[in-house]
Design a protein around this motif. Sequence first.
Motif, mmCIF file in Angstrom:
data_model
loop_
_atom_site.group_PDB
_atom_site.id
_atom_site.type_symbol
_atom_site.label_atom_id
_atom_site.label_comp_id
_atom_site.label_asym_id
_atom_site.label_seq_id
_atom_site.Cartn_x
_atom_site.Cartn_y
_atom_site.Cartn_z
ATOM 1 N N MET A 1 0.857 -1.172 0.000
ATOM 2 C CA MET A 1 0.000 0.000 0.000
ATOM 3 C C MET A 1 0.908 1.242 0.000
ATOM 4 O O MET A 1 1.844 1.329 0.775
ATOM 5 C CB MET A 1 -0.894 -0.018 1.241
ATOM 6 N N SER A 2 0.614 2.181 -0.833
ATOM 7 C CA SER A 2 1.458 3.365 -0.939
ATOM 8 C C SER A 2 1.143 4.364 0.169
ATOM 9 O O SER A 2 0.061 4.352 0.757
ATOM 10 C CB SER A 2 1.263 4.021 -2.308
ATOM 11 N N TYR A 3 2.110 5.226 0.448
ATOM 12 C CA TYR A 3 1.934 6.245 1.480
ATOM 13 C C TYR A 3 0.808 7.217 1.139
ATOM 14 O O TYR A 3 0.088 7.690 2.014
ATOM 15 C CB TYR A 3 3.235 7.016 1.705
ATOM 16 N N GLY A 4 0.644 7.511 -0.106
ATOM 17 C CA GLY A 4 -0.422 8.422 -0.530
ATOM 18 C C GLY A 4 -1.797 7.866 -0.202
ATOM 19 O O GLY A 4 -2.682 8.582 0.274
ATOM 20 N N LEU A 5 -1.964 6.576 -0.406
ATOM 21 C CA LEU A 5 -3.240 5.935 -0.107
ATOM 22 C C LEU A 5 -3.496 5.897 1.399
ATOM 23 O O LEU A 5 -4.613 6.144 1.861
ATOM 24 C CB LEU A 5 -3.272 4.512 -0.688
ATOM 25 N N VAL A 6 -2.452 5.640 2.179
ATOM 26 C CA VAL A 6 -2.575 5.630 3.644
ATOM 27 C C VAL A 6 -2.970 7.011 4.151
ATOM 28 O O VAL A 6 -3.879 7.148 4.976
ATOM 29 C CB VAL A 6 -1.252 5.153 4.305
ATOM 30 N N ILE A 7 -2.334 8.030 3.642
ATOM 31 C CA ILE A 7 -2.645 9.408 4.041
ATOM 32 C C ILE A 7 -4.077 9.752 3.654
ATOM 33 O O ILE A 7 -4.822 10.357 4.430
ATOM 34 C CB ILE A 7 -1.631 10.402 3.423
ATOM 35 N N LEU A 8 -4.498 9.337 2.492
ATOM 36 C CA LEU A 8 -5.859 9.585 2.040
ATOM 37 C C LEU A 8 -6.874 8.901 2.960
ATOM 38 O O LEU A 8 -7.869 9.508 3.367
ATOM 39 C CB LEU A 8 -6.043 9.110 0.597
ATOM 40 N N LEU A 9 -6.626 7.648 3.322
ATOM 41 C CA LEU A 9 -7.542 6.911 4.192
ATOM 42 C C LEU A 9 -7.593 7.522 5.601
ATOM 43 O O LEU A 9 -8.668 7.643 6.192
ATOM 44 C CB LEU A 9 -7.145 5.436 4.264
ATOM 45 N N VAL A 10 -6.453 7.909 6.131
ATOM 46 C CA VAL A 10 -6.410 8.539 7.457
ATOM 47 C C VAL A 10 -7.141 9.880 7.419
ATOM 48 O O VAL A 10 -7.936 10.197 8.311
ATOM 49 C CB VAL A 10 -4.952 8.702 7.949
ATOM 50 N N SER A 11 -6.926 10.661 6.383
ATOM 51 C CA SER A 11 -7.620 11.951 6.252
ATOM 52 C C SER A 11 -9.119 11.760 6.143
ATOM 53 O O SER A 11 -9.900 12.491 6.755
ATOM 54 C CB SER A 11 -7.116 12.700 5.009
ATOM 55 N N LEU A 12 -9.529 10.765 5.394
ATOM 56 C CA LEU A 12 -10.950 10.466 5.245
ATOM 57 C C LEU A 12 -11.554 10.044 6.583
ATOM 58 O O LEU A 12 -12.656 10.477 6.936
ATOM 59 C CB LEU A 12 -11.151 9.366 4.190
ATOM 60 N N ALA A 13 -10.839 9.242 7.354
ATOM 61 C CA ALA A 13 -11.324 8.814 8.672
ATOM 62 C C ALA A 13 -11.486 10.018 9.602
ATOM 63 O O ALA A 13 -12.482 10.123 10.327
ATOM 64 C CB ALA A 13 -10.375 7.795 9.283
ATOM 65 N N PHE A 14 -10.523 10.930 9.610
ATOM 66 C CA PHE A 14 -10.629 12.135 10.437
ATOM 67 C C PHE A 14 -11.813 13.006 9.996
ATOM 68 O O PHE A 14 -12.542 13.532 10.830
ATOM 69 C CB PHE A 14 -9.340 12.962 10.384
ATOM 70 N N LEU A 15 -12.010 13.143 8.701
ATOM 71 C CA LEU A 15 -13.109 13.945 8.190
ATOM 72 C C LEU A 15 -14.458 13.347 8.611
ATOM 73 O O LEU A 15 -15.344 14.064 9.072
ATOM 74 C CB LEU A 15 -13.030 14.060 6.664
ATOM 75 N N ILE A 16 -14.601 12.051 8.485
ATOM 76 C CA ILE A 16 -15.850 11.396 8.889
ATOM 77 C C ILE A 16 -16.078 11.566 10.387
ATOM 78 O O ILE A 16 -17.179 11.888 10.826
ATOM 79 C CB ILE A 16 -15.833 9.909 8.480
ATOM 80 N N GLY A 17 -15.041 11.374 11.193
ATOM 81 C CA GLY A 17 -15.158 11.569 12.639
ATOM 82 C C GLY A 17 -15.546 12.989 12.997
ATOM 83 O O GLY A 17 -16.391 13.218 13.859
ATOM 84 N N TYR A 18 -14.963 13.944 12.310
ATOM 85 C CA TYR A 18 -15.289 15.354 12.551
ATOM 86 C C TYR A 18 -16.750 15.643 12.235
ATOM 87 O O TYR A 18 -17.463 16.283 13.011
ATOM 88 C CB TYR A 18 -14.362 16.245 11.718
ATOM 89 N N LEU A 19 -17.206 15.159 11.087
ATOM 90 C CA LEU A 19 -18.586 15.409 10.675
ATOM 91 C C LEU A 19 -19.583 14.737 11.620
ATOM 92 O O LEU A 19 -20.614 15.327 11.958
ATOM 93 C CB LEU A 19 -18.811 14.929 9.239
ATOM 94 N N ILE A 20 -19.296 13.548 12.067
ATOM 95 C CA ILE A 20 -20.181 12.868 13.019
ATOM 96 C C ILE A 20 -20.208 13.627 14.338
ATOM 97 O O ILE A 20 -21.263 13.821 14.931
ATOM 98 C CB ILE A 20 -19.741 11.403 13.222
ATOM 99 N N GLY A 21 -19.058 14.078 14.787
ATOM 100 C CA GLY A 21 -18.985 14.846 16.029
ATOM 101 C C GLY A 21 -19.765 16.145 15.947
ATOM 102 O O GLY A 21 -20.467 16.522 16.882
ATOM 103 N N ARG A 22 -19.674 16.841 14.835
ATOM 104 C CA ARG A 22 -20.421 18.096 14.646
ATOM 105 C C ARG A 22 -21.922 17.834 14.641
ATOM 106 O O ARG A 22 -22.687 18.591 15.205
ATOM 107 C CB ARG A 22 -20.021 18.769 13.326
ATOM 108 N N ARG A 23 -22.332 16.759 14.001
ATOM 109 C CA ARG A 23 -23.755 16.426 13.943
ATOM 110 C C ARG A 23 -24.288 16.105 15.335
ATOM 111 O O ARG A 23 -25.346 16.582 15.722
ATOM 112 C CB ARG A 23 -23.989 15.251 13.003
ATOM 113 N N ASN A 24 -23.545 15.334 16.107
ATOM 114 C CA ASN A 24 -23.975 14.995 17.468
ATOM 115 C C ASN A 24 -24.022 16.236 18.348
ATOM 116 O O ASN A 24 -24.934 16.401 19.143
ATOM 117 C CB ASN A 24 -23.050 13.948 18.081
ATOM 118 N N HIS A 25 -23.056 17.112 18.214
ATOM 119 C CA HIS A 25 -23.016 18.337 19.013
ATOM 120 C C HIS A 25 -24.207 19.231 18.684
ATOM 121 O O HIS A 25 -24.841 19.782 19.567
ATOM 122 C CB HIS A 25 -21.708 19.082 18.774
#
Length: 93
Positions: free
Chosen positions: A1-25
């Motif tokens: 797995m390339s570093y670019g793909l890992v960074i993309l997946l980690v960024s996507l996970a943070f974005l989803i977590g942020y959006l869920i947190g904002r919705r709950n708040h």
Amino acid sequence: MSYGLVILLVSLAFLIGYLIGRRNHSSQKSSKSTIPTGKVNKHWSLRMVERDEIKQMLQANRKIEAIKKYREITGSSLKQAKEAVEQIEKDHD
């Protein structure tokens, strides 16, 4: 797995977590029925039930207990709580 793909997946996970947190708040914030505490401390708010409880304490000459209760509910400082409770007392008269 390339570093670019890992960074993309980690960024996507943070974005989803942020959006869920904002919705709950947002949903928690809008579910409370609050009224402002007056001119002294506008950024704190109490539910009507809590404000009525503080008013009852003031009517029973239990001002110190009312200040403690206000602090417990809002997490404000002693000075802020004292000023807010005095404003509630003044508005009530």
